[in-house]
Scaffold this motif. Sequence first.
Motif, PDB file in Angstrom:
ATOM      1  N   GLY A 105       0.806  -1.219   0.000  1.00  0.00           N
ATOM      2  CA  GLY A 105       0.000   0.000   0.000  1.00  0.00           C
ATOM      3  C   GLY A 105       0.835   1.264   0.000  1.00  0.00           C
ATOM      4  N   MET A 106       2.078   1.138   0.475  1.00  0.00           N
ATOM      5  CA  MET A 106       2.995   2.285   0.478  1.00  0.00           C
ATOM      6  C   MET A 106       3.817   2.361  -0.803  1.00  0.00           C
ATOM      7  SD  MET A 106       4.460   2.080   4.391  1.00  0.00           S
ATOM      8  CE  MET A 106       3.365   2.084   5.809  1.00  0.00           C
ATOM      9  N   GLY A 107       3.532   1.449  -1.748  1.00  0.00           N
ATOM     10  CA  GLY A 107       4.230   1.476  -3.019  1.00  0.00           C
ATOM     11  C   GLY A 107       5.554   0.735  -3.014  1.00  0.00           C
ATOM     12  N   VAL A 108       5.776  -0.130  -2.030  1.00  0.00           N
ATOM     13  CA  VAL A 108       7.032  -0.875  -1.940  1.00  0.00           C
ATOM     14  C   VAL A 108       6.950  -2.096  -2.849  1.00  0.00           C
ATOM     15  CG1 VAL A 108       8.584  -2.166  -0.421  1.00  0.00           C
ATOM     16  CG2 VAL A 108       7.433  -0.094   0.418  1.00  0.00           C
ATOM     17  N   GLU A 109       7.970  -2.319  -3.678  1.00  0.00           N
ATOM     18  CA  GLU A 109       8.048  -3.507  -4.516  1.00  0.00           C
ATOM     19  C   GLU A 109       8.465  -4.700  -3.654  1.00  0.00           C
ATOM     20  OE1 GLU A 109      10.494  -5.341  -8.364  1.00  0.00           O
ATOM     21  OE2 GLU A 109      10.977  -3.323  -7.582  1.00  0.00           O
ATOM     22  N   LEU A 110       7.763  -5.816  -3.811  1.00  0.00           N
ATOM     23  CA  LEU A 110       8.018  -6.999  -3.001  1.00  0.00           C
ATOM     24  C   LEU A 110       8.746  -8.067  -3.806  1.00  0.00           C
ATOM     25  CD1 LEU A 110       4.540  -7.354  -1.197  1.00  0.00           C
ATOM     26  CD2 LEU A 110       6.549  -6.037  -0.472  1.00  0.00           C
ATOM     27  N   ILE A 111       9.836  -8.568  -3.245  1.00  0.00           N
ATOM     28  CA  ILE A 111      10.585  -9.697  -3.813  1.00  0.00           C
ATOM     29  C   ILE A 111      10.578 -10.797  -2.758  1.00  0.00           C
ATOM     30  CG2 ILE A 111      12.802 -10.456  -4.763  1.00  0.00           C
ATOM     31  CD1 ILE A 111      13.460  -7.486  -5.176  1.00  0.00           C
ATOM     32  N   SER A 112      10.455 -12.046  -3.213  1.00  0.00           N
ATOM     33  CA  SER A 112      10.363 -13.098  -2.206  1.00  0.00           C
ATOM     34  C   SER A 112      10.864 -14.431  -2.757  1.00  0.00           C
ATOM     35  CB  SER A 112       8.914 -13.231  -1.715  1.00  0.00           C
ATOM     36  OG  SER A 112       8.861 -14.044  -0.571  1.00  0.00           O
ATOM     37  N   THR A 113      10.909 -15.416  -1.830  1.00  0.00           N
ATOM     38  CA  THR A 113      11.406 -16.750  -2.183  1.00  0.00           C
ATOM     39  C   THR A 113      10.364 -17.811  -1.867  1.00  0.00           C
ATOM     40  OG1 THR A 113      12.333 -17.087   0.029  1.00  0.00           O
ATOM     41  CG2 THR A 113      13.784 -16.101  -1.612  1.00  0.00           C
ATOM     42  N   GLY A 114      10.447 -18.930  -2.587  1.00  0.00           N
ATOM     43  CA  GLY A 114       9.719 -20.155  -2.295  1.00  0.00           C
ATOM     44  C   GLY A 114       8.327 -20.025  -1.721  1.00  0.00           C
ATOM     45  N   GLY A 115       8.171 -20.614  -0.513  1.00  0.00           N
ATOM     46  CA  GLY A 115       6.858 -20.651   0.130  1.00  0.00           C
ATOM     47  C   GLY A 115       6.342 -19.272   0.483  1.00  0.00           C
ATOM     48  N   THR A 116       7.229 -18.360   0.824  1.00  0.00           N
ATOM     49  CA  THR A 116       6.810 -16.993   1.149  1.00  0.00           C
ATOM     50  C   THR A 116       6.210 -16.330  -0.084  1.00  0.00           C
ATOM     51  OG1 THR A 116       8.603 -16.835   2.781  1.00  0.00           O
ATOM     52  CG2 THR A 116       7.552 -14.785   2.097  1.00  0.00           C
ATOM     53  N   SER A 117       6.855 -16.504  -1.212  1.00  0.00           N
ATOM     54  CA  SER A 117       6.359 -15.934  -2.467  1.00  0.00           C
ATOM     55  C   SER A 117       4.979 -16.495  -2.806  1.00  0.00           C
ATOM     56  CB  SER A 117       7.353 -16.224  -3.587  1.00  0.00           C
ATOM     57  OG  SER A 117       6.879 -15.731  -4.811  1.00  0.00           O
ATOM     58  N   SER A 118       4.824 -17.805  -2.655  1.00  0.00           N
ATOM     59  CA  SER A 118       3.533 -18.439  -2.954  1.00  0.00           C
ATOM     60  C   SER A 118       2.434 -17.904  -2.057  1.00  0.00           C
ATOM     61  CB  SER A 118       3.649 -19.959  -2.780  1.00  0.00           C
ATOM     62  OG  SER A 118       4.589 -20.500  -3.676  1.00  0.00           O
ATOM     63  N   MET A 119       2.744 -17.712  -0.786  1.00  0.00           N
ATOM     64  CA  MET A 119       1.762 -17.198   0.161  1.00  0.00           C
ATOM     65  C   MET A 119       1.318 -15.784  -0.206  1.00  0.00           C
ATOM     66  SD  MET A 119       2.222 -16.757   4.280  1.00  0.00           S
ATOM     67  CE  MET A 119       0.883 -16.146   5.312  1.00  0.00           C
ATOM     68  N   LEU A 120       2.271 -14.951  -0.558  1.00  0.00           N
ATOM     69  CA  LEU A 120       1.938 -13.577  -0.934  1.00  0.00           C
ATOM     70  C   LEU A 120       1.121 -13.535  -2.220  1.00  0.00           C
ATOM     71  CD1 LEU A 120       5.357 -11.802  -0.177  1.00  0.00           C
ATOM     72  CD2 LEU A 120       3.307 -11.905   1.264  1.00  0.00           C
ATOM     73  N   LEU A 154      -1.193 -10.446  -3.727  1.00  0.00           N
ATOM     74  CA  LEU A 154      -0.192  -9.380  -3.721  1.00  0.00           C
ATOM     75  C   LEU A 154       0.795  -9.577  -4.877  1.00  0.00           C
ATOM     76  CD1 LEU A 154       0.499  -9.292   0.112  1.00  0.00           C
ATOM     77  CD2 LEU A 154      -0.501  -7.439  -1.225  1.00  0.00           C
ATOM     78  N   PRO A 155       1.173  -8.506  -5.563  1.00  0.00           N
ATOM     79  CA  PRO A 155       2.177  -8.628  -6.629  1.00  0.00           C
ATOM     80  C   PRO A 155       3.552  -8.877  -6.020  1.00  0.00           C
ATOM     81  CG  PRO A 155       1.593  -6.320  -6.293  1.00  0.00           C
ATOM     82  CD  PRO A 155       0.662  -7.119  -5.424  1.00  0.00           C
ATOM     83  N   VAL A 156       4.234  -9.907  -6.496  1.00  0.00           N
ATOM     84  CA  VAL A 156       5.521 -10.252  -5.912  1.00  0.00           C
ATOM     85  C   VAL A 156       6.428 -10.834  -6.998  1.00  0.00           C
ATOM     86  CG1 VAL A 156       4.636 -12.515  -5.181  1.00  0.00           C
ATOM     87  CG2 VAL A 156       6.682 -11.581  -4.096  1.00  0.00           C
ATOM     88  N   ARG A 157       7.696 -10.492  -6.947  1.00  0.00           N
ATOM     89  CA  ARG A 157       8.692 -11.057  -7.870  1.00  0.00           C
ATOM     90  C   ARG A 157       9.451 -12.159  -7.145  1.00  0.00           C
ATOM     91  NH1 ARG A 157      12.699  -6.681 -10.050  1.00  0.00           N
ATOM     92  NH2 ARG A 157      13.445  -8.487 -11.260  1.00  0.00           N
ATOM     93  N   ASP A 158       9.623 -13.268  -7.833  1.00  0.00           N
ATOM     94  CA  ASP A 158      10.437 -14.334  -7.259  1.00  0.00           C
ATOM     95  C   ASP A 158      11.910 -13.954  -7.341  1.00  0.00           C
ATOM     96  OD1 ASP A 158       8.342 -16.051  -6.624  1.00  0.00           O
ATOM     97  OD2 ASP A 158       8.313 -16.921  -8.639  1.00  0.00           O
ATOM     98  N   VAL A 159      12.671 -14.360  -6.339  1.00  0.00           N
ATOM     99  CA  VAL A 159      14.113 -14.115  -6.344  1.00  0.00           C
ATOM    100  C   VAL A 159      14.751 -14.730  -7.584  1.00  0.00           C
ATOM    101  CG1 VAL A 159      16.278 -14.767  -5.199  1.00  0.00           C
ATOM    102  CG2 VAL A 159      14.431 -13.779  -3.870  1.00  0.00           C
ATOM    103  N   SER A 160      14.225 -15.887  -7.998  1.00  0.00           N
ATOM    104  CA  SER A 160      14.790 -16.544  -9.184  1.00  0.00           C
ATOM    105  C   SER A 160      14.639 -15.670 -10.431  1.00  0.00           C
ATOM    106  CB  SER A 160      14.119 -17.899  -9.411  1.00  0.00           C
ATOM    107  OG  SER A 160      12.716 -17.749  -9.546  1.00  0.00           O
TER     108      SER A 160
END
Length: 528
Positions: A29-44, A49-55
Amino acid sequence: MTNLVPIGRALISVSDKSGLLDLARALHGMGVELISTGGTSSMLRTAGLPVRDVSDVTGFPEMMDGRVKTLHPLVHGGLLALRDDDEHLVAMAAHGIEPIDLLIVNLYPFEETVAKGADHATCIENIDIGGPAMIRAAAKNHKFVAVVTDPADYAPLLDQLKAQDGATSLAFRQKLALSAYAKTAAYDTAVSTWLAGQIKEKAPRNRSFAGKLAQTLRYGENPHQSAAFYTDGSKREGVATARQWQGKELSYNNINDTDAAFELVAEFANAGPACAIIKHANPCGVGQAGSLKDAYLRAYHCDQTSAFGGIVALNQPLDAETAEEIVKIFTEVVIAPGASDEAKAIFAAKKNLRLLTTAGLPDPRAAGLAFKQVSGGMLVQDRDNGWLNPADLKVVTKRAPTEAEMADLLFAWKVAKHVKSNAIVYVKDGATVGVGAGQMSRVDSTRIAARKAQDMAEALGLPQPLTIGSSVASDAFFPFPDGLLTVAEAGATAVIQPGGSMNDAAVIAAADEAGLAMVFTGMRHFRH
C-alpha cells in the motif's frame, strides 16, 4: 551518515509467517516492490499481492532442495551496495544490480527441530545458510538498509514508515542491525552447541552462549547495578517458564532466589507434599508432610526469623489451606506447579506477594550446563545432577543407621546439595531443624545450625532443640573430628558425608566413640 532512507524495494523470506500478510499488504500500500522466495512468495501471491520471485531477479532457479536461492551477487549486491559511493553505483549499473532497501528474514526453525527430537539429517537440513548471510549483509549496510528478523518488529517498522513518510531513520536501522547480529549469533550458538553434543565434545575450543531478553529489571543485586533477565530457549520448568499471576515485577534477587527454591523442592518430586523456604539463595527451612500445609509449617518452624520475606517453593499445586498459612507472614514469592482458584483468591488480598505457577517441576537429574563469569573468562561445568543411590552408601561406623535415621539422612543429603558451602543440615522426621551455610569453617556451620535450632526451640516453647535425635548431612568431608564432635554435642545420632579425607580413620573413630552412625556417599556437593 545518511539519516532517512526511503523504502522502495523489500526482499521477504521467512520461515515464521505469522503477521506476514498484514505487513506485506501495508508495504504494498505504500508502493514498496516486493521480492520473495519459495513458500513466502507463494503465500503472498495467493493473497493477491504482486511479488517477484528471487529466481526472476537472479536469473537462476532455486536448486539443491532450496539450499541455493539467495546466494547471488544480484541479491547481495543489492543489500551491500553503498548508495553514496560512485564506484558502487557504477558497478550496480554495469551488472544490473537493483538496490534492496528492506530485508525481512527469519531463519529455518533449527532449535524447534532439535527440540522435537528430529534425526540428525533433519536437523542438518534446518541449518539456514542463505538467511544468515543476507541478514549479516543487510545489517552491515544499515547505513542504507533496514533488516527485520523478528515478527515482533513488524509493528514498529510500520510505525516508523508512517512517521517518516515511507522512510526509515538511521537510529531505527541501527537498532534493527543490533537485533539482527544478535539473532545470527544466537542461531550459530544453537547450532554449535547441538553439534558439540552430537560429537560429545565437552570442551569446544570456542564456546558461546545466547539468551533472549525476557525482562529488563529495575536493578541488579544492588540499586546501583543495571540488570536484565534472559532466557536460554530451553523448556526446563522454573522461573523462566512460570506464569506470574499477581504482584509487582520480579527483581534480580527474586529471580535468583526463586530459582534456588524451585530447584531444591524439585528434589522431592515423588516424595509427597514438600516445601522449601529460601532466603538469599540458601534454604532456611525444608519440610515434608502428609499435606502441603503441614509441609510448609514444618519448613517455617526451622527458622521463622529467616523465613520472613523469603521465597516459598512447593512441589504440588498450591491449595487454599496452605495459602492461608503463607499469608500470615510477609513472603516475597511463592512458586508451585499450579494453584487452585481458592488459593489465588486468598493471595489476591496481598498485592505485593508474587504468585508464580509452572506446568511441572524441573528434573534434578537432567543434564545441562552451569557457568560463572570470572575476571577475564568463564567457568563452565555440567549442572550438579548427581543422584545418590542408597544402595551405594557405605556404613563406616560400628553402628548402622536405623530405618528412620536413614530416611532423614537421605532427606538431609538432598537439602545439603542446595546449601552454600560449607554446608551442614540437621534433619529430624522429614524436616530441617537447623541449617548452617556459607561458612569458611565447617565447624562454624555445625555450630550456627545447632544454635538456630536452639533459638527456634525457645521460640516454639519446646523443652529441647530438635537437633536432639537428628540426622546430619555435610556437603563435603569432615577434615578433622572437631566438626563431627560438634554435631554429636548438638544431639545428632547419625551423619551422612562424602568421606575421602586423609583423616577419615580419626573421624570414624570419633563417631564410634560418640555412638554415632555414619555413612559415606563417595560424592560431594560443593555449592559456591
